[in-house]
Design an enzyme around this catalytic site. Structure first.
Site, PDB file in Angstrom:
ATOM      1  N   HIS A 173      63.787  43.151  -6.712  1.00 45.39           N
ATOM      2  CA  HIS A 173      64.457  42.949  -5.427  1.00 45.39           C
ATOM      3  C   HIS A 173      63.448  43.288  -4.331  1.00 45.39           C
ATOM      4  O   HIS A 173      62.884  44.383  -4.306  1.00 45.39           O
ATOM      5  CB  HIS A 173      65.700  43.829  -5.305  1.00 45.39           C
ATOM      6  CG  HIS A 173      66.767  43.483  -6.293  1.00 45.39           C
ATOM      7  ND1 HIS A 173      67.445  44.426  -7.032  1.00 45.39           N
ATOM      8  CD2 HIS A 173      67.262  42.283  -6.684  1.00 45.39           C
ATOM      9  CE1 HIS A 173      68.329  43.832  -7.818  1.00 45.39           C
ATOM     10  NE2 HIS A 173      68.226  42.524  -7.630  1.00 45.39           N
ATOM     11  N   GLU A 175      63.267  46.684  -1.995  1.00 45.68           N
ATOM     12  CA  GLU A 175      63.286  48.007  -2.620  1.00 45.68           C
ATOM     13  C   GLU A 175      61.842  48.512  -2.684  1.00 45.68           C
ATOM     14  O   GLU A 175      61.126  48.295  -3.663  1.00 45.68           O
ATOM     15  CB  GLU A 175      63.949  47.910  -4.000  1.00 45.68           C
ATOM     16  CG  GLU A 175      65.404  47.470  -3.873  1.00 45.68           C
ATOM     17  CD  GLU A 175      66.088  47.161  -5.191  1.00 45.68           C
ATOM     18  OE1 GLU A 175      67.256  46.738  -5.150  1.00 45.68           O
ATOM     19  OE2 GLU A 175      65.467  47.315  -6.266  1.00 45.68           O
ATOM     20  N   HIS A 180      63.671  50.376  -9.262  1.00 46.90           N
ATOM     21  CA  HIS A 180      64.495  49.821  -8.195  1.00 46.90           C
ATOM     22  C   HIS A 180      64.869  50.915  -7.194  1.00 46.90           C
ATOM     23  O   HIS A 180      64.541  52.083  -7.374  1.00 46.90           O
ATOM     24  CB  HIS A 180      65.789  49.231  -8.779  1.00 46.90           C
ATOM     25  CG  HIS A 180      65.608  47.986  -9.566  1.00 46.90           C
ATOM     26  ND1 HIS A 180      65.964  46.739  -9.093  1.00 46.90           N
ATOM     27  CD2 HIS A 180      65.111  47.779 -10.817  1.00 46.90           C
ATOM     28  CE1 HIS A 180      65.687  45.818 -10.012  1.00 46.90           C
ATOM     29  NE2 HIS A 180      65.169  46.438 -11.071  1.00 46.90           N
ATOM     30  N   GLU A 191      66.713  53.715 -10.844  1.00 47.69           N
ATOM     31  CA  GLU A 191      67.116  53.670  -9.437  1.00 47.69           C
ATOM     32  C   GLU A 191      66.536  54.891  -8.736  1.00 47.69           C
ATOM     33  O   GLU A 191      66.910  56.025  -9.025  1.00 47.69           O
ATOM     34  CB  GLU A 191      68.637  53.647  -9.319  1.00 47.69           C
ATOM     35  CG  GLU A 191      69.297  52.445  -9.981  1.00 47.69           C
ATOM     36  CD  GLU A 191      69.042  51.135  -9.229  1.00 47.69           C
ATOM     37  OE1 GLU A 191      68.660  51.203  -8.027  1.00 47.69           O
ATOM     38  OE2 GLU A 191      69.229  50.064  -9.827  1.00 47.69           O
TER      39      GLU A 191
END
Length: 341
Positions: A62, A65, A154, A218
């Site tokens: 993405h 990010e 991410h 994450e």
């Protein structure tokens, strides 16, 4: 002395509009660096490296990010300057240059939903997914399964009750080995979600197709370049660099484990969640409490102590709009982290 591999840096070269010509250099310490294509950098350790793994380290699946992108770029620069000497084979990936430049998650569709076996419509992201799958397949060709690792890094769109957390994807292979879980604990990953549902993410592709020790990591919340609070990721960054150099770490912290109970998929245009748009990940709801609606169907919390992760009512039809998770107890069985029923 060979010419530098990068004109500016791995990231800045990746973001240039011109095409990238494959090229390689061998550093004075014996490390080989090969730019395979735009955003894909293969690094081989010195010949005397012992028990070297083959690690895929990916960022920018993405484009907005940025903290993982900064860490991958920093790692490439430190290796190129010989500040650190990697002891493993690395495939560093900055996946989506156009989305980075646009400061958006994607250009046409979510890249991290295109690594499955479905017949996806043609898009900018599908071409990237096909190319990345080919690069990973080639990187792991003839490599023992136990040596395959994938850290897909991410950042969350929204705030989270756990600043860092990981999703361990479904796999028929033993992809939750103690060494891999220990790395996440050493890196300060606060929670891990154990999923048993087939997916289409990059880390699921690696775990389900290649038996790699793989996770979606994450790391904080989305921010622009230069605005990430890297002090909150200092433990992760330290353990990340130690991993690459085979330096043993002793900073393990407690990590909460969750089981993914189910997923909510958007089936109708008339779709919404009733809770606040800023609700942090892992917020809990009572069993039976209404979460939202999908057309005429009420969405309710199906389990006790259930939490909501990645709620996004704006996903495309048929895509996942949220995960439902619940705390779980675990133990190691044959060196594999396993949920205790």
């Amino acid at each position: 002395m060979p010419a530098p591999l990068f004109e500016s840096s791995f990231l800045q070269d990746t973001l240039k509009p011109s095409a990238t010509s494959p090229r390689s250099i061998t550093l004075s310490n014996g490390v080989q660096m090969s730019l395979l294509q735009k955003g894909v950098l293969k690094i081989s350790p010195p010949a005397d490296a012992k028990q070297a793994k083959h690690m895929v380290i990916s960022s920018a699946v993405h484009g907005n990010e940025t903290a993982p992108i900064e860490m991958v770029d920093d790692l490439a620069s430190q290796i190129a300057s010989e500040s650190i000497v990697p002891q493993h084979h690395l495939l560093l990936i900055i996946a989506h240059p156009k989305a980075i430049l646009a400061e958006e998650r994607f250009v046409e569709t979510n890249l991290n939903r295109l690594f499955g076996d479905a017949d996806y419509p043609q898009s900018e992201e599908l071409a990237l997914a096909v190319s990345l799958k080919e690069q990973v397949t080639q990187f792991w060709q003839d490599v023992p399964m136990a040596s395959r690792w994938h850290l897909d890094m991410h950042c969350s769109i929204r705030a989270s009750k756990h600043y860092t957390f990981a999703i361990s994807p479904q796999s028929a292979y033993p992809t939750r080995q103690k060494e891999f879980i220990d790395f996440m604990q050493n890196a300060g990953i606060e929670a891990v979600l154990l999923s048993e549902e087939p997916s289409s993410t990059f880390s699921w592709f690696s775990s389900s197709k290649f038996g790699a020790q793989a996770a979606t990591l994450e790391l904080g919340q989305v921010a622009k370049f230069g605005h990430n609070d890297m002090s909150k990721l200092a433990q992760f960054h330290k353990a990340f660099l130690e991993l690459v150099q085979s330096i043993e770490s002793s900073t393990a912290t407690d990590m909460i484990t969750y089981q993914v109970d189910s997923s909510i998929y958007r089936e109708n245009m008339d779709f919404e969640f009733y809770f606040d748009k800023a609700l942090p990940n892992f917020s809990r709801f009572a069993e039976g409490e209404e979460l939202g609606k999908d057309g005429d169907k009420a969405l309710t919390m199906p389990v006790e102590q259930g939490g909501v992760v990645f709620p996004n009512p704006n996903v495309e039809l048929k895509q996942r709009a949220a995960l439902i998770v619940k705390p779980c107890a675990t133990r190691y069985v044959d060196n594999q982290l396993t949920v205790i029923d």
